[in-house]
Design an enzyme around this catalytic site. Sequence first.
Site, PDB file in Angstrom:
ATOM      1  N   ASP A 176     -39.161   0.144 -66.269  1.00  0.00           N
ATOM      2  CA  ASP A 176     -39.373  -0.936 -65.320  1.00  0.00           C
ATOM      3  C   ASP A 176     -38.627  -2.209 -65.716  1.00  0.00           C
ATOM      4  O   ASP A 176     -39.099  -2.987 -66.545  1.00  0.00           O
ATOM      5  CB  ASP A 176     -40.880  -1.193 -65.241  1.00  0.00           C
ATOM      6  N   ASP A 228     -34.755  -4.430 -59.962  1.00  0.00           N
ATOM      7  CA  ASP A 228     -36.084  -4.041 -60.410  1.00  0.00           C
ATOM      8  C   ASP A 228     -36.354  -2.556 -60.211  1.00  0.00           C
ATOM      9  O   ASP A 228     -36.753  -2.130 -59.118  1.00  0.00           O
ATOM     10  CB  ASP A 228     -37.114  -4.890 -59.647  1.00  0.00           C
TER      11      ASP A 228
HETATM   12  O1  LIG Z   1     -43.706  -6.086 -61.292  1.00  0.00           O
HETATM   13  C1  LIG Z   1     -42.611  -5.689 -61.039  1.00  0.00           C
HETATM   14  C2  LIG Z   1     -42.159  -4.345 -61.483  1.00  0.00           C
HETATM   15  N1  LIG Z   1     -43.260  -3.618 -62.018  1.00  0.00           N
HETATM   16  C3  LIG Z   1     -44.141  -3.001 -61.019  1.00  0.00           C
HETATM   17  C4  LIG Z   1     -45.136  -2.141 -61.769  1.00  0.00           C
HETATM   18  C5  LIG Z   1     -46.074  -1.533 -60.808  1.00  0.00           C
HETATM   19  C6  LIG Z   1     -47.028  -2.198 -60.075  1.00  0.00           C
HETATM   20  N2  LIG Z   1     -47.734  -1.304 -59.347  1.00  0.00           N
HETATM   21  C7  LIG Z   1     -47.242  -0.062 -59.571  1.00  0.00           C
HETATM   22  C8  LIG Z   1     -47.616   1.189 -59.055  1.00  0.00           C
HETATM   23  C9  LIG Z   1     -46.916   2.320 -59.478  1.00  0.00           C
HETATM   24  C10 LIG Z   1     -45.868   2.197 -60.378  1.00  0.00           C
HETATM   25  C11 LIG Z   1     -45.488   0.947 -60.892  1.00  0.00           C
HETATM   26  C12 LIG Z   1     -46.195  -0.165 -60.484  1.00  0.00           C
HETATM   27  N3  LIG Z   1     -41.685  -6.383 -60.357  1.00  0.00           N
HETATM   28  C13 LIG Z   1     -41.942  -7.602 -59.862  1.00  0.00           C
HETATM   29  S1  LIG Z   1     -41.050  -8.946 -60.370  1.00  0.00           S
HETATM   30  C14 LIG Z   1     -41.868 -10.036 -59.358  1.00  0.00           C
HETATM   31  C15 LIG Z   1     -42.845  -9.377 -58.654  1.00  0.00           C
HETATM   32  C16 LIG Z   1     -43.676 -10.074 -57.724  1.00  0.00           C
HETATM   33  C17 LIG Z   1     -44.136 -11.351 -58.033  1.00  0.00           C
HETATM   34  C18 LIG Z   1     -44.904 -12.040 -57.102  1.00  0.00           C
HETATM   35  C19 LIG Z   1     -45.230 -11.454 -55.867  1.00  0.00           C
HETATM   36  C20 LIG Z   1     -44.781 -10.167 -55.584  1.00  0.00           C
HETATM   37  C21 LIG Z   1     -44.003  -9.471 -56.507  1.00  0.00           C
HETATM   38  C22 LIG Z   1     -42.899  -7.978 -58.959  1.00  0.00           C
HETATM   39  C23 LIG Z   1     -43.842  -7.004 -58.397  1.00  0.00           C
HETATM   40  O2  LIG Z   1     -45.015  -7.260 -58.358  1.00  0.00           O
HETATM   41  N4  LIG Z   1     -43.312  -5.834 -57.994  1.00  0.00           N
HETATM   42  C24 LIG Z   1     -44.177  -4.793 -57.486  1.00  0.00           C
HETATM   43  C25 LIG Z   1     -44.414  -4.955 -56.022  1.00  0.00           C
HETATM   44  C26 LIG Z   1     -43.729  -5.921 -55.285  1.00  0.00           C
HETATM   45  C27 LIG Z   1     -44.020  -6.077 -53.926  1.00  0.00           C
HETATM   46  C28 LIG Z   1     -44.941  -5.265 -53.304  1.00  0.00           C
HETATM   47  C29 LIG Z   1     -45.602  -4.289 -54.039  1.00  0.00           C
HETATM   48  C30 LIG Z   1     -45.329  -4.128 -55.393  1.00  0.00           C
END
Ligand SMILES: O=C(CNCCc1c[nH]c2ccccc12)Nc1scc(-c2ccccc2)c1C(=O)NCc1ccccc1
Length: 331
Positions: free
Chosen positions: A36, A220
């Site tokens: 990730d 990402d």
């Molecule tokens: O966290 C990650 C990557 N790891 C995900 C791990 C994970 C989280 N549930 C999981 C479920 C299965 C596998 C991995 C994961 N990326 C980033 S950077 C900034 C944001 C963010 C900050 C503020 C607001 C929104 C996003 C995110 C984010 O929340 N993405 C997920 C997401 C983005 C949008 C909609 C849904 C999810």
Amino acid sequence: DTGSAAAIPVNPNYDIAYVTPVSIGTPPQTLHLDFDTGSSDLWVFSSHLPASQIRGQTIYVPANSSTAKLLADHTWSITYGDGSASRGNVYVDNFTVGGLTVENQAVQCALQVSTSFTRESNIDGLVGLGFSTLNTVVPKSQLTFFDNAKPHMDEPVFTADLKWKSEGTYDFGFIDEKKYTGKITYVPVNTSPGYWTFTSSGYAVGSGNFSATSIVGIADTGTSLVYLPPSILTAYYRQVEGATSSRTYGGYVFPCNSKLPSFTFGIGEARITIPSSYISYAPVTAGSSTCFGGLQSSSSLGINIWGDVALKAAFVVFHGGNPPTIGWAKK
Ligand SMILES: O=C(CNCCc1c[nH]c2ccccc12)Nc1scc(-c2ccccc2)c1C(=O)NCc1ccccc1
């Protein structure tokens, strides 16, 4: 040193996420983790979790590893933008990915995970490949696998070759020329947000004109879809028969048999095109004739995210030099 490991879609029908086999401890325990680049914690389902929060995942049992050492009085707690979360304690142990071993890698053991992780039975945890400044361990933050491995690597790089509904690879320490065509275009990375943040030079919808406009976003691998400014979404879905932004489903949906244009984004002078098949992401519920789009609006996130839907259209080089850069190539 170098390493190479498979990136396997967790679901045969929709690329929700990709997992990669890793070995932890002595004797080695094999877990399948989601690599990730959008976070910087390496955490795993562990023997400290209540059974009610485990649904088929493989757990890491530090007690069964002769090389595991508890990092006393250290804890961690992470919440992602989708509201999912996990927290726990910390061990250090040997960590191997595709033949590349880091000794004394911080392995964050979950004592609690949210339901969205419990439901993902094929994901045993995450390997954060963002910048170590984002790591949540207190009182002393820990280094990512990449930061620990970098000094031993032939080159301070890792590459992502994710594929649509099939197995791709993550390579560490080298760039495999066979995995891409043409040249790799490198652009600067702004490390201060802690993500692999770069600026795209613009976009085009289908065969339409390229619109030159700077789009600041993150690469990402841990996010499934692409989240972009609403103006770009309107320009895209205007071309999709029956597309609407649905409050019920929380994003753009359209009839699954609608014809979708491709989506092209700029990396400097280079262009990466996401085929329309990647953008017809999945039916909103099993068997539905309404499909959820792979391009969604970033207006509620406060950040533009180039997730797996975009990354699998390219060969991406995460170059951890001084300063770090990110490279994109067609494949
Ligand atoms: O966290 C990650 C990557 N790891 C995900 C791990 C994970 C989280 N549930 C999981 C479920 C299965 C596998 C991995 C994961 N990326 C980033 S950077 C900034 C944001 C963010 C900050 C503020 C607001 C929104 C996003 C995110 C984010 O929340 N993405 C997920 C997401 C983005 C949008 C909609 C849904 C999810």
